[in-house]
Design an enzyme around this catalytic site. Structure first.
Site, short mmCIF file in Angstrom:
data_model
loop_
_atom_site.label_atom_id
_atom_site.label_comp_id
_atom_site.label_asym_id
_atom_site.label_seq_id
_atom_site.Cartn_x
_atom_site.Cartn_y
_atom_site.Cartn_z
N HIS A 164 0.74 -1.16 -0.03
CA HIS A 164 0.07 0.20 0.05
C HIS A 164 1.07 1.13 0.00
O HIS A 164 2.00 1.09 0.05
CB HIS A 164 -0.86 -0.07 1.05
N HIS A 208 1.61 4.28 2.04
CA HIS A 208 2.17 4.45 3.26
C HIS A 208 3.60 4.68 3.04
O HIS A 208 4.41 3.71 2.52
CB HIS A 208 1.81 3.99 4.39
N ASP A 233 5.84 4.44 5.18
CA ASP A 233 6.96 3.55 5.51
C ASP A 233 6.92 2.34 4.79
O ASP A 233 7.63 1.36 5.04
CB ASP A 233 6.67 2.98 7.20
N HIS A 234 6.13 2.12 3.76
CA HIS A 234 6.14 0.97 2.77
C HIS A 234 6.70 1.54 1.45
O HIS A 234 6.72 0.36 0.64
CB HIS A 234 4.70 0.44 2.74
N HIS A 290 -7.14 -1.15 5.80
CA HIS A 290 -6.37 -0.11 6.53
C HIS A 290 -6.21 1.01 5.49
O HIS A 290 -6.27 2.32 5.87
CB HIS A 290 -4.76 -0.99 6.25
N ASP A 301 0.03 -4.33 6.13
CA ASP A 301 -0.60 -3.85 7.39
C ASP A 301 -2.23 -4.33 7.30
O ASP A 301 -2.95 -3.43 7.86
CB ASP A 301 -0.58 -2.25 7.34
N HIS A 320 4.87 -5.01 10.50
CA HIS A 320 5.52 -4.56 11.64
C HIS A 320 5.30 -5.48 12.92
O HIS A 320 4.48 -6.47 13.17
CB HIS A 320 4.33 -3.30 12.27
#
Ligand code: ZN
Ligand code: FE
Length: 243
Positions: free
Chosen positions: A58, A60, A62-63, A116, A135, A173
């Site tokens: 996805h 975001h 941090d990805h 999410h 996530d 995570h």
């Protein structure tokens, strides 16, 4: 033997995991998402692997934060959700969910798992008995509902829990121990959950990841996977948000 897929996992940022999949036969190496460029590069070069693909789950940061740097350095192909245009930096192979592509000779199944985010997809690789779930599902938990509805997340978790029991689930995570505290408030007398927590605490005390988890343990212990309806899932998710 030589056709087996190798999966490695290493900590990135504060609580993300970097994950590489290597196919020895074809020489392809995949990074699941791009949480931290240096760590991903180091994990590849340690093994003399050349990063050829990125599979984003996805959009975001941090990805996807390392997408462009890694693409520039390695000429990496970037697979990821194409449903919302412009969200995945460097995207070369847009995916829409419910399709299959190949890693070497191995089938990769893409499933759309909104909840999410609306663009969330996961990658299921039967030959590795593994799914890379980003996530959407966490060990003993699930992603926060930033964009999707409780119905979306309920259906997405159903897709994951329908994989064979022994399937390894690689979440993005390390949230297991904090999820465990909450899970115990939902099912205080679940003995499988209690055993799971003892194991997870031991792993963390030894500095080891609790990821991957398995479909079987999540079906037995994860309150979100065990929710009997989307309404119930919504209640549990709302309680967790303020826990
Ligand atoms: Zn996210
Ligand atoms: Fe994340």
């Amino acid at each position: 033997m030589s056709n087996e897929l190798e999966v490695v996992l290493f900590p990135c940022l504060s609580d993300n995991y970097g994950i590489l999949i290597h196919d020895n036969a074809s020489g392809e190496t995949v990074s699941i998402d791009t949480p931290e460029v240096d760590k991903i590069e180091a994990a590849c070069s340690e093994r003399k692997w050349n990063l050829t693909q990125i599979w984003n789950t996805h959009h975001h940061a941090d990805h996807t934060g390392g997408n462009l740097d890694l693409k520039k350095k390695f000429g990496t192909k970037i697979y990821g959700p194409g449903i919302v245009k412009g969200r995945i930096p460097g995207l070369s192979n847009p995916l829409f969910g419910e399709e299959t592509f190949k890693l070497g000779t191995h089938d990769v199944h893409v499933l759309s798992t909104p909840g999410h985010t609306l663009d969330h997809i996961i990658y299921y690789v039967p030959d590795a008995m593994s799914a890379f779930v980003g996530d959407t599902l966490f060990a003993l938990g699930c992603g926060r509902l930033f964009e999707g509805s409780k119905e979306d997340m309920y259906n997405s978790l159903k897709k994951i829990s329908s994989f064979p029991d022994e399937t390894k689930l690689y979440c993005a995570h390390e949230y297991t121990l904090s999820n465990a505290e909450f899970a115990l408030t939902v099912e205080p007398s679940n003995n499988d959950l209690k055993k799971y927590i003892i194991k997870a605490k031991k792993l963390r005390a030894d500095g080891l990841p609790t990821v991957p988890t398995t479909v079987d343990s999540e079906k037995k212990c994860n309150p979100f996977v065990r929710a009997v309806s989307a309404t119930r899932l919504g209640e549990i998710r709302a309680a967790k948000d303020i826990f």
